[in-house]
Design a protein around this motif. Sequence first.
Motif, mmCIF file in Angstrom:
data_model
loop_
_atom_site.group_PDB
_atom_site.id
_atom_site.type_symbol
_atom_site.label_atom_id
_atom_site.label_comp_id
_atom_site.label_asym_id
_atom_site.label_seq_id
_atom_site.Cartn_x
_atom_site.Cartn_y
_atom_site.Cartn_z
ATOM 1 N N SER A 218 0.842 -1.198 0.000
ATOM 2 C CA SER A 218 0.000 0.000 0.000
ATOM 3 C C SER A 218 0.877 1.247 0.000
ATOM 4 C CB SER A 218 -0.939 0.009 1.211
ATOM 5 O OG SER A 218 -0.189 0.099 2.408
ATOM 6 N N LEU A 219 0.267 2.365 -0.324
ATOM 7 C CA LEU A 219 0.946 3.663 -0.296
ATOM 8 C C LEU A 219 -0.079 4.714 0.096
ATOM 9 C CD1 LEU A 219 3.430 5.528 -1.039
ATOM 10 C CD2 LEU A 219 2.314 5.787 -3.264
ATOM 11 N N SER A 220 0.250 5.513 1.115
ATOM 12 C CA SER A 220 -0.631 6.613 1.503
ATOM 13 C C SER A 220 0.067 7.939 1.233
ATOM 14 C CB SER A 220 -1.032 6.507 2.974
ATOM 15 O OG SER A 220 0.105 6.640 3.802
ATOM 16 N N ILE A 221 -0.733 8.953 0.899
ATOM 17 C CA ILE A 221 -0.211 10.295 0.651
ATOM 18 C C ILE A 221 -0.947 11.266 1.572
ATOM 19 C CG2 ILE A 221 0.137 12.106 -1.059
ATOM 20 C CD1 ILE A 221 0.031 9.930 -3.222
ATOM 21 N N ASP A 222 -0.162 12.031 2.327
ATOM 22 C CA ASP A 222 -0.690 13.041 3.252
ATOM 23 C C ASP A 222 -0.271 14.406 2.707
ATOM 24 O OD1 ASP A 222 -1.430 14.669 5.343
ATOM 25 O OD2 ASP A 222 -0.033 13.795 6.805
ATOM 26 N N PHE A 223 -1.125 15.031 1.910
ATOM 27 C CA PHE A 223 -0.773 16.282 1.247
ATOM 28 C C PHE A 223 -0.524 17.424 2.230
ATOM 29 C CE2 PHE A 223 -2.746 14.154 -2.397
ATOM 30 C CZ PHE A 223 -1.911 14.531 -3.434
ATOM 31 N N ASP A 224 -1.374 17.530 3.248
ATOM 32 C CA ASP A 224 -1.276 18.673 4.160
ATOM 33 C C ASP A 224 -0.478 18.376 5.424
ATOM 34 O OD1 ASP A 224 -3.134 16.958 5.218
ATOM 35 O OD2 ASP A 224 -4.739 18.433 5.376
ATOM 36 N N LYS A 225 0.170 17.218 5.481
ATOM 37 C CA LYS A 225 1.089 16.853 6.584
ATOM 38 C C LYS A 225 0.444 16.958 7.963
ATOM 39 C CE LYS A 225 4.428 16.601 3.522
ATOM 40 N NZ LYS A 225 4.546 15.354 2.823
ATOM 41 N N ASN A 226 -0.819 16.514 8.055
ATOM 42 C CA ASN A 226 -1.499 16.551 9.352
ATOM 43 C C ASN A 226 -1.535 15.183 10.034
ATOM 44 O OD1 ASN A 226 -3.386 15.156 7.870
ATOM 45 N ND2 ASN A 226 -5.103 16.531 8.314
ATOM 46 N N GLY A 227 -0.809 14.228 9.464
ATOM 47 C CA GLY A 227 -0.736 12.898 10.064
ATOM 48 C C GLY A 227 -1.846 11.955 9.659
ATOM 49 N N LYS A 228 -2.760 12.402 8.792
ATOM 50 C CA LYS A 228 -3.851 11.546 8.318
ATOM 51 C C LYS A 228 -3.728 11.382 6.803
ATOM 52 C CE LYS A 228 -6.956 13.394 11.841
ATOM 53 N NZ LYS A 228 -8.159 14.196 12.092
ATOM 54 N N PHE A 229 -4.012 10.178 6.323
ATOM 55 C CA PHE A 229 -3.885 9.978 4.881
ATOM 56 C C PHE A 229 -5.003 10.724 4.152
ATOM 57 C CE2 PHE A 229 -7.070 6.563 5.361
ATOM 58 C CZ PHE A 229 -7.762 6.644 4.154
ATOM 59 N N ASP A 230 -4.646 11.300 3.031
ATOM 60 C CA ASP A 230 -5.631 11.918 2.147
ATOM 61 C C ASP A 230 -6.016 10.951 1.033
ATOM 62 O OD1 ASP A 230 -5.722 14.514 3.444
ATOM 63 O OD2 ASP A 230 -3.668 14.757 2.722
ATOM 64 N N ILE A 231 -5.028 10.219 0.548
ATOM 65 C CA ILE A 231 -5.235 9.209 -0.493
ATOM 66 C C ILE A 231 -4.498 7.948 -0.074
ATOM 67 C CG2 ILE A 231 -4.654 8.575 -2.874
ATOM 68 C CD1 ILE A 231 -6.830 10.503 -2.982
ATOM 69 N N LEU A 232 -5.136 6.803 -0.262
ATOM 70 C CA LEU A 232 -4.522 5.517 0.063
ATOM 71 C C LEU A 232 -4.689 4.584 -1.132
ATOM 72 C CD1 LEU A 232 -3.315 3.400 2.069
ATOM 73 C CD2 LEU A 232 -5.683 2.920 2.761
ATOM 74 N N PHE A 233 -3.574 4.073 -1.641
ATOM 75 C CA PHE A 233 -3.592 3.046 -2.679
ATOM 76 C C PHE A 233 -3.293 1.717 -2.001
ATOM 77 C CE2 PHE A 233 -2.617 6.981 -4.817
ATOM 78 C CZ PHE A 233 -3.349 6.903 -5.990
ATOM 79 N N MET A 234 -4.113 0.716 -2.260
ATOM 80 C CA MET A 234 -3.930 -0.577 -1.612
ATOM 81 C C MET A 234 -4.454 -1.700 -2.509
ATOM 82 S SD MET A 234 -6.931 -0.658 1.272
ATOM 83 C CE MET A 234 -6.845 -2.431 1.407
#
Length: 198
Positions: free
Chosen positions: A51-67
């Motif tokens: 899987s790969l997660s992307i956190d655009f705004d760096k708030n510690g929560k994923f914005d997009i998750l590929f799995m």
Amino acid sequence: MLKKYFLLLSLLAFISCKKSAVNPAPDEPPFTDPEMTYIDLTGKSVAMDQSLSIDFDKNGKFDILFMTERRAYDGNTKSADVFMVYNGLACNLATNMANETTPDLQKGNKISRADLPNHEWYPVLGFTLMQKVSTATQTYWEGSWKDKDHRYLPLELIINGQTHRGWIELFADTNSGKIVFYRAAISKTPQTKIRAGF
């Protein structure tokens, strides 16, 4: 008789040469790309069981998750290795409700709600990008993203109550059996139209 003939010929020539009174459409002003924040995803990919997660705004929560996940169908006579994308609460993905797909844009396509009129934007969704289907007699790939290279997944990110548009550049590669990533970007200016790949 000859006079009538020349008169008719002159009239036809005049009618055929008459210019149309339709005003030409005004030229569209050149597009100005807003300033973007880029994320280099070179060397990152998602194969089965990754899987790969992307956190655009760096708030510690994923914005997009590929799995990925394995699914069984038809009394376990058919299975599929499914490559999916999920978006979080603060991220909207465009969906075509008729076929439950998300658009794969080419470089330069504009990203705004007006530019994707057949799509609706929602948070907390999951889309199948591609899947490898196996039966007792055959194996094949299907899905709207399969073998789409250097295509852009459009998104909206809600930051401090304002909508910032962005994209993720990827390749859904059936030969290697993985999703390969290149770059992602998000606009620094809210409520503005952007272009995929810029």
